[in-house]
Design an enzyme around this catalytic site. Structure first.
Site, PDB file in Angstrom:
ATOM      1  N   MET A 337       0.817  -1.210   0.000  1.00 49.06           N
ATOM      2  CA  MET A 337       0.000   0.000   0.000  1.00 49.06           C
ATOM      3  C   MET A 337       0.853   1.264   0.000  1.00 49.06           C
ATOM      4  O   MET A 337       0.578   2.217  -0.729  1.00 49.06           O
ATOM      5  CB  MET A 337      -0.936   0.030   1.219  1.00 49.06           C
ATOM      6  CG  MET A 337      -2.028  -0.998   1.196  1.00 49.06           C
ATOM      7  SD  MET A 337      -3.125  -0.845  -0.223  1.00 49.06           S
ATOM      8  CE  MET A 337      -4.164   0.512   0.269  1.00 49.06           C
ATOM      9  N   ASP A 356      11.049   3.198   5.181  1.00 49.31           N
ATOM     10  CA  ASP A 356      10.802   1.836   5.671  1.00 49.31           C
ATOM     11  C   ASP A 356      11.891   1.491   6.688  1.00 49.31           C
ATOM     12  O   ASP A 356      12.706   2.355   7.041  1.00 49.31           O
ATOM     13  CB  ASP A 356      10.743   0.827   4.504  1.00 49.31           C
ATOM     14  CG  ASP A 356       9.834  -0.360   4.839  1.00 49.31           C
ATOM     15  OD1 ASP A 356      10.133  -1.086   5.824  1.00 49.31           O
ATOM     16  OD2 ASP A 356       8.819  -0.552   4.139  1.00 49.31           O
ATOM     17  N   VAL A 413       2.309   0.811   7.617  1.00 47.60           N
ATOM     18  CA  VAL A 413       3.158  -0.304   8.077  1.00 47.60           C
ATOM     19  C   VAL A 413       2.258  -1.493   8.424  1.00 47.60           C
ATOM     20  O   VAL A 413       1.036  -1.433   8.255  1.00 47.60           O
ATOM     21  CB  VAL A 413       4.041   0.104   9.281  1.00 47.60           C
ATOM     22  CG1 VAL A 413       4.994   1.222   8.883  1.00 47.60           C
ATOM     23  CG2 VAL A 413       3.200   0.536  10.473  1.00 47.60           C
ATOM     24  N   GLU A 415      -0.190  -4.253   9.827  1.00 50.60           N
ATOM     25  CA  GLU A 415      -1.426  -4.045  10.596  1.00 50.60           C
ATOM     26  C   GLU A 415      -1.246  -4.669  11.979  1.00 50.60           C
ATOM     27  O   GLU A 415      -1.781  -5.750  12.282  1.00 50.60           O
ATOM     28  CB  GLU A 415      -2.600  -4.692   9.831  1.00 50.60           C
ATOM     29  CG  GLU A 415      -3.963  -4.376  10.384  1.00 50.60           C
ATOM     30  CD  GLU A 415      -4.456  -2.969  10.054  1.00 50.60           C
ATOM     31  OE1 GLU A 415      -3.631  -2.095   9.786  1.00 50.60           O
ATOM     32  OE2 GLU A 415      -5.674  -2.760  10.105  1.00 50.60           O
ATOM     33  N   LYS A 420       2.596  -0.205  14.855  1.00 52.33           N
ATOM     34  CA  LYS A 420       2.062   1.132  14.556  1.00 52.33           C
ATOM     35  C   LYS A 420       2.432   2.103  15.688  1.00 52.33           C
ATOM     36  O   LYS A 420       2.789   3.260  15.439  1.00 52.33           O
ATOM     37  CB  LYS A 420       0.545   1.083  14.367  1.00 52.33           C
ATOM     38  CG  LYS A 420       0.125   0.211  13.163  1.00 52.33           C
ATOM     39  CD  LYS A 420      -0.890   0.898  12.300  1.00 52.33           C
ATOM     40  CE  LYS A 420      -1.498  -0.009  11.247  1.00 52.33           C
ATOM     41  NZ  LYS A 420      -1.036   0.173   9.892  1.00 52.33           N
ATOM     42  N   SER A 442      -6.673  -0.597   8.055  1.00 48.88           N
ATOM     43  CA  SER A 442      -8.001  -0.955   7.551  1.00 48.88           C
ATOM     44  C   SER A 442      -8.896  -1.520   8.649  1.00 48.88           C
ATOM     45  O   SER A 442     -10.104  -1.603   8.453  1.00 48.88           O
ATOM     46  CB  SER A 442      -7.916  -1.920   6.373  1.00 48.88           C
ATOM     47  OG  SER A 442      -6.814  -2.736   6.443  1.00 48.88           O
ATOM     48  N   HIS A 463      -7.929   6.152   4.709  1.00 51.00           N
ATOM     49  CA  HIS A 463      -8.009   4.752   4.325  1.00 51.00           C
ATOM     50  C   HIS A 463      -8.117   4.629   2.813  1.00 51.00           C
ATOM     51  O   HIS A 463      -9.107   5.032   2.223  1.00 51.00           O
ATOM     52  CB  HIS A 463      -9.234   4.110   5.021  1.00 51.00           C
ATOM     53  CG  HIS A 463      -9.368   2.655   4.763  1.00 51.00           C
ATOM     54  ND1 HIS A 463     -10.572   2.019   4.651  1.00 51.00           N
ATOM     55  CD2 HIS A 463      -8.429   1.699   4.591  1.00 51.00           C
ATOM     56  CE1 HIS A 463     -10.379   0.728   4.428  1.00 51.00           C
ATOM     57  NE2 HIS A 463      -9.089   0.517   4.375  1.00 51.00           N
ATOM     58  N   ASN A 513     -15.726  -1.310   4.496  1.00 51.47           N
ATOM     59  CA  ASN A 513     -15.487  -2.717   4.832  1.00 51.47           C
ATOM     60  C   ASN A 513     -16.633  -3.334   5.622  1.00 51.47           C
ATOM     61  O   ASN A 513     -16.891  -4.528   5.523  1.00 51.47           O
ATOM     62  CB  ASN A 513     -14.158  -2.872   5.572  1.00 51.47           C
ATOM     63  CG  ASN A 513     -12.990  -2.740   4.606  1.00 51.47           C
ATOM     64  OD1 ASN A 513     -13.185  -2.784   3.387  1.00 51.47           O
ATOM     65  ND2 ASN A 513     -11.785  -2.577   5.123  1.00 51.47           N
TER      66      ASN A 513
END
Ligand code: NAD
Length: 737
Positions: A337, A356, A413, A415, A420, A442, A463, A513
C-alpha cells in the site's frame, strides 16, 4: 455586443473566432446563460453579412466537460416540484426543456453559414454534441484530447442530437459501442470513426479550422443533403440484420437490464435511422424525457454527478481552515500500500519521502513505483519524461529525520498495534508543529491508535483502497479527538490526488469494509444453504455488482477473512460471528490451503494465463446442493442488495456516516454497489423506506435475523421519511427529494 462567457474576433476573411472561456471556472460547462449567449451569437453571426463562417473553440486547456451541475440540479428540482402538482404538465414542460439544447444545435446546423469546431482538449457530452452539429470538426493531436458521450455512466444518454448524428456519421456498431459504454475516444480514433474531419498539431488548430471554411466548407450537414445514405446502409441491410437482433441481447449480457438509458440509445438509433433527421431528433427527445423522469437517472445523477462533485470539491471540509500547500508528504511503510500511496502522491506533483525499516525495504517500495511508471508508459498513459518526473519526486530512505518538514505523514506499516505504536512515536519525534499524521489502517480504530499520539487532534485516518492507482475513493476517518485542521489537511490531500473522499466516524471496519463484509457473509450463507456457487456469483452480477462476492473474497484473500473473523471473536466474543462462517473459512484456509487469488486457489481456481479462472469444483462438495430450479435468482439478488443497504442504514443510525451522499458515493466507488440504484441508501429511498422495511422483514423470516430492519428504518417507514429528507445534506434551502 459583449458576452460573459465568449469572446468573438472576426478576421479579415470574415471568419468569426468564437472562444468559449467562462470566467471563474476552470472548465467550460453548459449553463442556462451559456446557452442563451450561444443563441445570441448564432443570431448575430447570421445577421452580420460580414461574417462568412464561424470557428468555435475554447479558451481553456480543455474544450468542455459538458453539462453543469447547477443546470442538472435545477432541472430535477423543477420537475419534482411541477410533477407533485401536475404530472402531465410537468412531463410536457420537461419535454420542451430537453428540446431546447437540441433545437439550438439544429439551428446552428441549418443556419446557412459554416461552423467549425476546433477541439483543443477534452470534449464531453453536450460539448461533443455541439461539435457534431458543426459542419466541420478539427481536433488537436495530443493525449489531452479525449472525446466522449459519457452520459450513460450517470443514467442518461446523449439527448442533444448525439444519438442521431453519431449514427449517421459512423457505422451503427461503433456508434452503439461508443454511446452505450460512454468510452473516451482519442482524436485519432474519432477521426477513424469519421466523427472529426482532421487531426492537426495543437498549434495549428485554429488555422486549420479557418482553412476548412476558406476551402469552401458547405454549411450543410450530410443528412440534409439530397440522397444522403447512412454509413453501412442503415437498418435494412444484411449487416444490420446481423447486428440488430443481437444488440439487445449483448446489452442485456453487459447490463443485466439494469440501465434503461443504454437500451434507450439502441431504440433512438434503431428508430431514428429509419426516419428523416428531424423526426429522429424528436424520437430522441421523447426517449430522453422518459429516461429523465425515471428513478435510475435521478438516482445516478444525484450520486455519481452531483454528490460526487460536491464531495470532491470539499462539501465536508470544515469552514475557516486555510488551504493546505503540500511541500512534502511522508509515507512510512514502503510495502504494497505504501508504495502505491507514494506513487499517487508524486503523480499529483507532491514530493514524497518513502520510509521503511531499512534502505533496502524503502528502495523496494520505490521499485514498485518504477514498475507502475513502466506500465503506464508502456500503455501510453504517461510519456517517459512524465514518468521520470514522478519518480524523481520519490525519495526512499530509512531516516525518519527526512520527515521533519513534511506537511502530512501517512503510515502504511504492518497491521499490528505495536508496530504502529512504535512508528507513531518515531514519526512524532521529528514531525514539525502543525503537521498531520494519518494512518492507513483498515481494521484498527483510529481513536485507539491516537492514544499513542501526543497530538491526537492532529491524528486522522486516511483509508485507501487497493489498487490505489485505480480506486477513486478514500475514507477519511475521524478519531474522537481529531481536530478540524487535520480533517481539512486530509481533505485537501485527497482532493490534490484527485480522489473522492467520504468522512466517516470511527468504528470497526469503518464504512466500506462493514458493507463489504456483509456482502461476502451473505455469499457464505448461500453456500451453506447449498445454493450452487455459480448462481451466487451470477445473481450478484445481475443485481448490478461488478464482482461476485466469492471472486471478491478471493481478491481480498480468504486468510484475511479468517483473520478478521478471529479478531472479531477475540475482541467482541463468540456471538459476534456466525460459527458456520468461521467453520467454512477455517476449512478453506487451514484444511484446503485455499487463500484466494494470491496462491492461485480460493473459491476459484486460477490456472496459468491465458486460461481463465473457474469456480473450484470442490466447493459443491462442501454442502448438499440445492437444485438450480429450486433457487429463486430474484431473491438472491435482493438478499445481496438488502444486506448491504441495511448495513449502510445502520452506519447512519449509529452516526458513523452522517451524510447520505457519502453513504451512496462510498458504496458505489468503494465496492461497486449496483450503480443504477444511486448507492446503498438511494436503493432504500428509491423503493421507499416502507417497502424496504417490508422486504427486509420478509427476508428476515426466510433467511435470518440479520435482515431485521433497524429501529430507525421502522420509524422512518412509519413517518414516511427518506434518508435524503431526514438527513438532508443540502439544508432546508434545497429540494432533497
Ligand atoms: P505490507 O506488508 O505490504 O507493507 C508493510 C510495510 O511496512 C513493509 O514494507 C514493512 O517493511 C514496513 N514496516 C513494518 N514495520 C515498519 C517500521 N517500524 N517502520 C517502517 N516500516 C515498517 O502491508 P500492506 O498491505 O501495504 O498494508 C499496510 C497497511 O495498509 C496496513 O495497515 C493495512 O491494514 C492497510 N491497508 C491495506 C490494504 C490492502 O489491500 N493490502 C488496503 C487498505 C489498507
Amino acid at each position: 455586443m459583449t458576452y460573459r462567457n465568449f469572446t468573438i474576433e472576426t478576421d479579415a476573411d470574415g471568419i468569426a473566432l468564437v472562444t468559449w472561456d467562462m470566467p471563474e471556472k476552470s472548465m467550460n460547462v453548459f449553463t442556462a446563460e451559456v446557452l442563451q449567449e450561444l443563441a445570441a451569437i448564432l443570431d448575430a453571426t447570421v445577421a452580420d453579412a460580414a461574417v462568412k463562417g464561424v470557428v468555435f473553440t475554447s479558451g481553456k486547456s480543455t474544450f468542455s466537460g459538458g453539462a453543469d451541475l447547477s443546470m442538472i440540479k435545477s432541472m430535477f428540482s423543477f420537475y419534482q416540484e411541477e410533477s407533485a402538482r401536475d404530472p402531465d404538465a410537468a412531463a410536457a414542460k420537461l419535454f420542451e426543456l430537453v428540446g431546447q439544447m437540441s433545437g439550438l444545435y439544429r439551428r446552428i446546423e441549418t443556419n446557412g453559414k459554416p461552423w467549425v469546431a476546433a477541439i483543443n482538449g477534452t470534449c464531453m457530452g453536450g460539448a461533443l454534441e455541439l461539435s457534431l452539429a458543426c459542419h466541420g470538426r478539427v481536433a488537436a493531436d495530443g493525449k489531452n484530447v479525449k472525446l466522449a458521450l459519457p452520459e450513460v455512466k450517470v443514467g442518461i444518454f446523449p439527448g442533444a442530437g448525439g444519438t442521431q448524428r453519431v449514427a449517421r456519421l459512423t457505422d451503427a456498431q461503433s456508434a452503439l459501442q461508443m454511446m452505450t459504454t460512454g468510452q473516451s475516444l482519442t482524436a485519432q480514433r474519432a477521426k477513424a470513426m469519421n466523427l472529426v474531419h482532421q487531426v492537426v498539431p495543437a498549434a495549428d488548430l485554429v488555422t486549420a479550422a479557418k482553412q476548412m471554411i476558406k476551402d469552401g466548407l458547405k454549411p450543410v450537414a450530410p443528412w440534409d443533403e439530397r440522397g444522403f445514405k447512412v454509413p453501412g446502409g442503415g437498418i435494412w441491410t444484411p449487416a444490420a440484420a446481423q447486428l440488430w437482433p443481437a444488440a439487445p441481447a449483448v446489452l442485456r449480457r453487459e447490463t443485466a437490464g439494469n440501465y434503461p438509458a443504454a437500451l434507450a440509445i439502441l431504440k433512438c438509433v434503431y428508430e431514428g435511422l429509419q426516419v428523416p433527421f428531424d423526426t429522429g431528433l424528436r424520437i430522441e427527445q421523447r426517449y430522453f424525457t422518459e429516461i429523465l423522469r425515471g428513478k435510475v437517472a435521478f438516482a445516478m445523477i444525484r450520486s455519481l454527478f452531483i454528490s460526487m462533485q460536491e464531495l470532491g470539491k470539499g462539501a465536508r471540509r470544515p469552514a475557516g481552515q486555510p488551504k493546505t500547500e503540500f511541500t512534502k508528504v511522508g509515507v512510512v511503510g514502503a510495502g504494497f500500500m505504501g508504495a502505491a500511496v507514494a506513487y499517487v502522491t508524486a503523480a499529483a506533483g507532491i514530493p514524497v519521502v518513502l520510509v521503511d525499516r531499512d534502505q533496502e525495504a524503502a528502495d523496494k517500495g520505490k521499485g514498485h513505483c518504477e514498475e507502475t511508471v513502466k506500465g503506464a508508459v508502456g500503455k501510453g498513459k504517461l510519456s517517459a519524461d512524465e514518468g521520470k518526473a514522478i519518480l524523481d519526486l520519490i525519495t526512499p530512505t530509512a531516516d525518519y529525520a527526512a520527515l521533519s518538514d513534511a506537511t502530512l505523514v501517512i503510515e502504511a506499516v504492518f497491521e499490528d498495534r505495536d508496530v504502529k505504536k512504535a512508528v507513531i512515536e518515531a514519526v512524532e519525534a521529528v514531525l514539525s508543529q502543525g503537521a498531520i499524521f494519518a494512518s492507513n489502517t483498515s481494521t484498527l480504530p483510529i481513536t485507539g491508535l491516537a492514544k499513542n499520539s501526543k497530538r491526537p487532534a492532529d491524528f486522522i485516518g486516511i483509508h485507501f483502497f487497493s489498487p490505489v492507482e485505480k480506486m477513486m475513493l478514500t475514507e477519511v476517518i475521524l478519531g474522537k479527538e481529531t481536530g478540524d485542521r487535520a480533517l481539512a489537511v486530509a481533505l485537501d490531500y485527497v482532493a490534490k490526488i484527485r480522489k473522492t473522499p467520504i468522512v466517516v466516524n470511527d468504528t470497526r471496519g469503518f464504512y466500506v469494509n462493514r458493507c463489504v463484509l456483509r456482502y461476502m457473509a451473505e455469499s457464505y450463507n448461500m453456500l451453506i444453504e447449498g445454493v450452487p456457487p455459480v448462481m451466487i456469483e451470477n445473481a450478484a452480477k445481475f443485481a448490478g455488482m461488478p464482482v461476485g462476492p466469492l471472486a471478491l473474497n478471493d481478491e481480498v484473500a480468504i486468510d484475511l477473512s479468517l483473520k478478521i473473523l478471529k479478531a472479531t471473536v477475540a475482541d467482541l466474543g463468540e456471538k459476534a460471528v456466525d460459527p458456520r462462517h468461521l467453520e467454512l473459512v477455517t476449512r478453506l484456509v487451514e484444511q484446503e490451503g485455499r487463500f484466494g487469488r494470491k496462491n492461485g486457489k480460493g473459491f476459484y481456481d486460477y490456472p496459468p494465463k491465458p486460461a481463465k479462472k473457474s469456480l473450484w469444483p470442490g466447493l459443491k462438495a462442501l454442502y448438499p446442493q440445492q437444485k438450480p430450479d429450486d433457487v429463486d435468482m430474484d431473491v438472491l439478488k435482493e438478499r445481496f442488495l438488502v444486506t448491504i443497504a441495511l448495513e449502510a442504514a445502520r452506519t447512519m443510525e449509529e452516526g458513523i456516516v452522517t451524510d447520505p451522499r457519502e453513504a451512496d458515493v462510498g458504496s458505489i466507488l468503494g465496492f461497486g454497489f449496483a450503480p443504477y440504484t444511486g448507492g446503498a441508501l438511494s436503493y432504500i429511498d428509491g423503493m421507499g423506506v416502507k417497502a424496504f422495511v417490508a422486504l427486509a422483514e420478509k427476508l428476515a423470516k426466510d433467511y435470518g435475523a440479520h435482515f431485521r430492519p433497524t429501529p430507525l428504518l421502522k420509524e422512518m417507514a412509519e413517518k414516511g421519511e427518506t434518508f435524503y429528507g431526514r438527513f438532508n445534506p443540502w439544508g432546508a434551502s434545497e429540494q432533497a427529494a
